[in-house]
Design an enzyme around this catalytic site. Structure first.
Site, short mmCIF file in Angstrom:
data_model
loop_
_atom_site.label_atom_id
_atom_site.label_comp_id
_atom_site.label_asym_id
_atom_site.label_seq_id
_atom_site.Cartn_x
_atom_site.Cartn_y
_atom_site.Cartn_z
N HIS A 291 0.83 -1.20 0.00
CA HIS A 291 0.00 0.00 0.00
C HIS A 291 0.87 1.25 0.00
O HIS A 291 0.54 2.25 -0.67
CB HIS A 291 -0.91 -0.03 1.23
N GLU B 232 1.90 2.03 -3.53
CA GLU B 232 0.82 2.63 -4.33
C GLU B 232 0.85 4.15 -4.22
O GLU B 232 0.64 4.86 -5.20
CB GLU B 232 -0.53 2.10 -3.87
N HIS B 233 1.14 4.65 -3.04
CA HIS B 233 1.22 6.10 -2.82
C HIS B 233 2.54 6.67 -3.35
O HIS B 233 2.57 7.71 -4.02
CB HIS B 233 1.10 6.42 -1.33
N GLU C 217 -5.58 8.09 6.05
CA GLU C 217 -6.48 7.26 5.25
C GLU C 217 -7.03 6.10 6.06
O GLU C 217 -8.22 5.80 6.02
CB GLU C 217 -5.73 6.73 4.02
#
Length: 445
Positions: free
Chosen positions: A72, A75-76, A152
């Site tokens: 994850h 992804e950022h 998030e």
């Protein structure tokens, strides 16, 4: 018959590309480049837009100790700059042409995607390939993004419907990598160091794990050339001796003890509505019964005419939202029934959910329900392929997950072939499995 996607198509890698299928004027072609990079496209005549996806065959289930949360994180971070581009350069490249770019992390793959005019597809290929091959993973940017990801996760944790589904997966698949949350946890995100994220990136972002899919106004030969040039410019060694990484096996490894005991979990939240999910393990992504499961879901909890909606909402007024769902992965899956209701009614609703599943398993479905669900699924399938993004995703998942690519008509035939007996047998199988219950709401001790 559907076209089986081989690891390497006939002919040498880098050839003009194998013609897979064509329907309604669309043409699908597939090429394997040196290095094992797979490029698959669907040309749609008359389309002025194109959707592009760069799929990496790595998800949260592939993380190892010390690397949890890295998938994850990447992804950022891939949007935060490369050797050639700043984060602003990446954003401006798509804004300047009215396009859009984003990414999504799953349990088994990560996808970086864009939608642009067909004339801007070369730019999209260049930018996304640059991100995939040459991400800077800057230490300062990583620390900034660490805080963004924590925000998030906090936002998701404030949504009780997100919490109940996440905890349901953790509960049913406890002890297996698929049970871990996709985005990581606050603890793993705070703990993972930059070196671990970098190692995860260098190990998994490789030619043999990459699938590039595109749909819309796409010229396959031009796309293959653009992808190859962009990957080489990014420093990747496209070694002709390399082949694509084998697809994820249907064997999920050691699953002893996974989902074999019923569990109950109550998560206390100061919210106005309770959320409840009951369910069990399901079927894998490549199980031959996946079309039967689609019909089962449609009848049990897939719309306003479904049994759950009619019984819980329309007849009893106990909930605003209720449905059934399934999540399928390599070797394992989950199946559940959800409802959101007043906290005082959660026990009653939970009981009804279980009773409806048991009744479904015992009595099966009527011919009218079967025909209605087939029509619902057929219409949804056709309408879902009206945009290039859906078609791009279909190509990527066919390559990475299923190993076969069906034409629209073949998919419709598989749906129409499902019988009432098939549905009852699968329902009986799912209903017989140890059933877990997860509740989120303002409950006391």
């Amino acid at each position: 018959m559907p076209y089986a996607l081989p690891l390497v198509p006939s002919g040498a890698p880098g050839t003009d590309g194998e013609l897979i299928a064509g329907q309604d004027g669309a043409t699908i072609r597939r090429t394997v480049l040196p290095g094992g990079v797979r490029v698959i496209s669907e040309h749609l005549p008359g389309q002025r837009s194109a959707s592009l996806g760069a799929w990496i065959g790595v998800g949260s289930r592939d993380e190892t100790d010390g690397h949890y949360g890295s998938t994850h994180f990447l992804e950022h971070l891939l949007f935060k700059g490369t050797v050639r581009r700043t984060a602003l350069d990446i954003a401006e490249a798509f804004d300047a042409v009215g396009g859009e770019a984003n990414a999504a992390t799953g349990k088994e793959h990560t996808c970086y995607y864009a939608r642009v005019l067909d004339t801007d597809l070369p730019m999209a290929v260049d930018v996304i390939a640059d991100m995939v091959t040459s991400a800077a993973i800057d230490a300062d940017e990583l620390e900034t993004e660490r805080e963004v990801i924590l925000e998030e996760l906090a936002m998701n944790d404030d949504d009780p419907s997100d919490v109940v589904h996440e905890r349901f997966s953790e509960t049913v698949l406890a002890g297996h990598a698929l049970g871990r949350p996709i985005g990581g946890t606050p603890e793993t995100i705070r703990a993972v160091p930059r070196d671990a994220v970098w190692e995860h990136y260098r190990w998994h972002y490789r030619p043999e794990t990459l699938v590039v899919s595109a749909a819309g106004g796409v010229d396959h030969d031009a796309l293959v050339s653009q992808v190859a040039d962009a990957l080489v410019a990014g420093g990747w060694d496209l070694d002709p001796a390399r082949a694509p990484r084998a697809r994820r096996s249907s064997d999920a490894g050691d699953t002893s003890g996974i989902g074999t005991e019923p569990r109950e979990l109550t998560v206390r939240r100061a919210v106005e509505q309770a959320n409840v999910v009951i369910g069990s393990t399901g079927i894998s992504a490549t199980d031959d019964r996946r079309f039967t499961l689609s019909v089962l879901n449609a009848v049990l909890g897939g719309g306003m005419s479904s049994r759950l909606f009619q019984e819980i909402r329309e007849k009893r007024g106990l909930a605003y939202s209720t449905y059934s769902f399934a999540s399928a992965h390599g070797g394992l899956g989950t199946f559940g029934l959800y409802a959101g209701c007043a906290p005082a009614k959660v026990d009653q609703v939970t009981k009804i959910l279980g009773e409806e599943l048991d009744r479904f398993a015992d009595d099966g479905i009527t011919d009218a329900e079967l025909q209605r669900s087939v029509g619902q699924l057929s219409g949804g399938l056709v309408l879902g392929l009206e945009d290039s993004g859906s078609r791009m995703s279909r190509l990527g998942k066919a390559e990475l997950v299923y190993g076969e690519l069906m034409t629209l008509e073949e998919s419709l035939e598989r749906i129409r072939a499902v019988t009432a007996d098939d549905v009852r047998e699968l329902a009986a199988d799912l209903a017989s499995r140890p059933r877990s219950v997860v509740r989120v709401g303002p409950f006391g001790d």
